[in-house]
Write an enzyme that holds these catalytic residues in place. Structure first.
Site, PDB file in Angstrom:
ATOM      1  N   ASP A  29       1.129 -42.875 -15.631  1.00 26.81           N
ATOM      2  CA  ASP A  29       0.917 -43.509 -14.325  1.00 26.81           C
ATOM      3  C   ASP A  29      -0.232 -42.783 -13.623  1.00 26.81           C
ATOM      4  O   ASP A  29      -0.286 -41.551 -13.592  1.00 26.81           O
ATOM      5  CB  ASP A  29       2.202 -43.413 -13.490  1.00 26.81           C
ATOM      6  CG  ASP A  29       2.146 -44.313 -12.270  1.00 26.81           C
ATOM      7  OD1 ASP A  29       2.983 -45.234 -12.178  1.00 26.81           O
ATOM      8  OD2 ASP A  29       1.262 -44.115 -11.396  1.00 26.81           O
ATOM      9  N   ILE A  30      -1.142 -43.574 -13.062  1.00 23.91           N
ATOM     10  CA  ILE A  30      -2.350 -43.004 -12.444  1.00 23.91           C
ATOM     11  C   ILE A  30      -2.039 -42.242 -11.151  1.00 23.91           C
ATOM     12  O   ILE A  30      -2.803 -41.362 -10.744  1.00 23.91           O
ATOM     13  CB  ILE A  30      -3.397 -44.129 -12.201  1.00 23.91           C
ATOM     14  CG1 ILE A  30      -4.808 -43.586 -12.150  1.00 23.91           C
ATOM     15  CG2 ILE A  30      -3.071 -44.924 -10.953  1.00 23.91           C
ATOM     16  CD1 ILE A  30      -5.875 -44.679 -12.178  1.00 23.91           C
ATOM     17  N   GLN A  93       7.617 -53.599  -5.874  1.00 20.26           N
ATOM     18  CA  GLN A  93       6.662 -53.849  -6.964  1.00 20.26           C
ATOM     19  C   GLN A  93       5.257 -54.028  -6.396  1.00 20.26           C
ATOM     20  O   GLN A  93       5.062 -54.779  -5.435  1.00 20.26           O
ATOM     21  CB  GLN A  93       7.078 -55.103  -7.752  1.00 20.26           C
ATOM     22  CG  GLN A  93       6.230 -55.323  -9.008  1.00 20.26           C
ATOM     23  CD  GLN A  93       6.724 -56.481  -9.877  1.00 20.26           C
ATOM     24  OE1 GLN A  93       7.594 -57.255  -9.464  1.00 20.26           O
ATOM     25  NE2 GLN A  93       6.167 -56.605 -11.069  1.00 20.26           N
ATOM     26  N   HIS A  99       7.129 -53.555 -15.680  1.00 26.80           N
ATOM     27  CA  HIS A  99       7.000 -52.184 -16.195  1.00 26.80           C
ATOM     28  C   HIS A  99       8.216 -51.362 -15.827  1.00 26.80           C
ATOM     29  O   HIS A  99       8.816 -51.545 -14.778  1.00 26.80           O
ATOM     30  CB  HIS A  99       5.734 -51.506 -15.671  1.00 26.80           C
ATOM     31  CG  HIS A  99       5.564 -51.587 -14.186  1.00 26.80           C
ATOM     32  ND1 HIS A  99       5.103 -52.717 -13.548  1.00 26.80           N
ATOM     33  CD2 HIS A  99       5.829 -50.700 -13.212  1.00 26.80           C
ATOM     34  CE1 HIS A  99       5.076 -52.509 -12.251  1.00 26.80           C
ATOM     35  NE2 HIS A  99       5.510 -51.295 -12.005  1.00 26.80           N
ATOM     36  N   HIS A 101       9.313 -47.523 -15.033  1.00 27.97           N
ATOM     37  CA  HIS A 101       8.847 -46.175 -14.696  1.00 27.97           C
ATOM     38  C   HIS A 101       9.773 -45.176 -15.399  1.00 27.97           C
ATOM     39  O   HIS A 101      10.999 -45.338 -15.376  1.00 27.97           O
ATOM     40  CB  HIS A 101       8.977 -45.913 -13.195  1.00 27.97           C
ATOM     41  CG  HIS A 101       8.073 -46.739 -12.342  1.00 27.97           C
ATOM     42  ND1 HIS A 101       6.871 -46.265 -11.872  1.00 27.97           N
ATOM     43  CD2 HIS A 101       8.202 -47.994 -11.840  1.00 27.97           C
ATOM     44  CE1 HIS A 101       6.301 -47.196 -11.117  1.00 27.97           C
ATOM     45  NE2 HIS A 101       7.088 -48.253 -11.079  1.00 27.97           N
TER      46      HIS A 101
HETATM   47  P1  5GP Z   1       5.211 -50.554  -8.944  1.00 23.85           P
HETATM   48  O1  5GP Z   1       4.868 -50.139  -7.536  1.00 23.85           O
HETATM   49  O2  5GP Z   1       4.730 -51.953  -9.243  1.00 23.85           O
HETATM   50  O3  5GP Z   1       6.642 -50.335  -9.315  1.00 23.85           O
HETATM   51  O4  5GP Z   1       4.406 -49.544  -9.881  1.00 23.85           O
HETATM   52  C1  5GP Z   1       3.071 -49.702 -10.206  1.00 23.85           C
HETATM   53  C2  5GP Z   1       2.615 -48.378 -10.744  1.00 23.85           C
HETATM   54  O5  5GP Z   1       1.395 -48.568 -11.430  1.00 23.85           O
HETATM   55  C3  5GP Z   1       2.348 -47.318  -9.656  1.00 23.85           C
HETATM   56  O6  5GP Z   1       3.156 -46.175  -9.906  1.00 23.85           O
HETATM   57  C4  5GP Z   1       0.869 -47.033  -9.782  1.00 23.85           C
HETATM   58  O7  5GP Z   1       0.551 -45.674  -9.580  1.00 23.85           O
HETATM   59  C5  5GP Z   1       0.553 -47.480 -11.197  1.00 23.85           C
HETATM   60  N1  5GP Z   1      -0.805 -47.982 -11.376  1.00 23.85           N
HETATM   61  C6  5GP Z   1      -1.442 -48.876 -10.582  1.00 23.85           C
HETATM   62  N2  5GP Z   1      -2.670 -49.129 -11.078  1.00 23.85           N
HETATM   63  C7  5GP Z   1      -2.796 -48.381 -12.207  1.00 23.85           C
HETATM   64  C8  5GP Z   1      -3.842 -48.223 -13.151  1.00 23.85           C
HETATM   65  O8  5GP Z   1      -4.918 -48.819 -13.060  1.00 23.85           O
HETATM   66  N3  5GP Z   1      -3.623 -47.371 -14.178  1.00 23.85           N
HETATM   67  C9  5GP Z   1      -2.440 -46.703 -14.317  1.00 23.85           C
HETATM   68  N4  5GP Z   1      -2.320 -45.881 -15.357  1.00 23.85           N
HETATM   69  N5  5GP Z   1      -1.422 -46.824 -13.447  1.00 23.85           N
HETATM   70  C10 5GP Z   1      -1.610 -47.662 -12.397  1.00 23.85           C
END
Ligand code: 5GP
Ligand code: ZN
Length: 139
Positions: A29-30, A93, A99, A101
Site C-alpha cells: 500500500d502506497i 472505500q 481489495h 487490506h
Molecule cells: P480503501 O480506502 O479503498 O479501502 O483503500 C485504498 C488503499 O489504496 C489505500 O490504503 C491507499 O493508500 C491505497 N492506494 C491508493 N492509490 C494507490 C496506488 O496508486 N498505489 C498503491 N500501491 N496503493 C494505493
C-alpha cells in the site's frame, strides 16, 4: 477515468509486488497504516464484494493467508494482523477495485476500529432472531 489498480495489474503503473497468482495480485500500500501494509486485489475488475466472481473471491483469502504468514516470518514488526475490506464510500472505500487490506499490528500502534456511541449492549434474542431471519430469507 482508468482504474488505478487495473493499471497496476497491467503493469502501466508501478507497484511493489509481493505475490501473484492466476487470480490475484498483492502489492505494498502506497500510504501504509503500518510498516508492511499490503493490498490483495483480484486480477478481474470488480468494484466491490458484490461484483467479485466466486473464483476471484475464493482466491483472495488463501493469498491473504500466504502474505500473513510471510509477514510473520519476515522479521517486520507483526504481533498480529487485521484483514479489512471497505465496500462503498460509506464504508471507507476510496479505490473502487475490490481489495483486501492486510495490516500488521503491534501493541500501542494507535490503529483500531472506532465504535459508535452506545456500543456495548448485548442485543436481545428477539432482535437477533428477527435479523437472522431477514438475512436467511434474502439468500
Ligand atoms: P480503501 O480506502 O479503498 O479501502 O483503500 C485504498 C488503499 O489504496 C489505500 O490504503 C491507499 O493508500 C491505497 N492506494 C491508493 N492509490 C494507490 C496506488 O496508486 N498505489 C498503491 N500501491 N496503493 C494505493
Ligand atoms: Zn480495476
Amino acid at each position: 477515468m482508468a482504474c488505478i489498480f487495473c493499471e497496476i495489474i497491467a503493469g502501466r503503473m508501478p507497484a511493489h509486488r509481493v505475490y501473484e497468482d492466476e487470480f490475484c495480485l498483492a502489492f505494498m500500500d502506497i500510504m501504509p497504516i503500518s510498516s508492511g501494509h499490503v493490498l490483495v486485489i483480484p486480477r478481474e475488475h470488480a468494484a466491490n464484494i458484490w461484483e467479485l466472481s466466486q473464483q476471484a473471491s475464493a482466491a483472495l483469502l488463501p493469498a491473504a493467508q500466504k502474505i500473513a504468514t510471510a509477514l510473520q516470518k519476515s522479521g517486520l514488526p507483526c504481533e498480529g494482523i487485521n484483514l479489512f475490506m471497505a465496500n462503498n464510500a460509506v464504508a471507507g472505500q476510496s479505490v473502487f477495485h475490490a481489495h483486501l487490506h492486510i495490516v500488521p499490528r503491534v501493541q500501542g500502534d494507535g490503529f483500531g476500529l472506532r465504535f459508535p456511541p452506545g456500543y456495548g449492549q448485548t442485543a436481545s434474542n428477539a432482535a437477533l432472531q428477527e435479523l437472522a431471519q431477514r438475512i436467511r430469507a434474502a439468500q
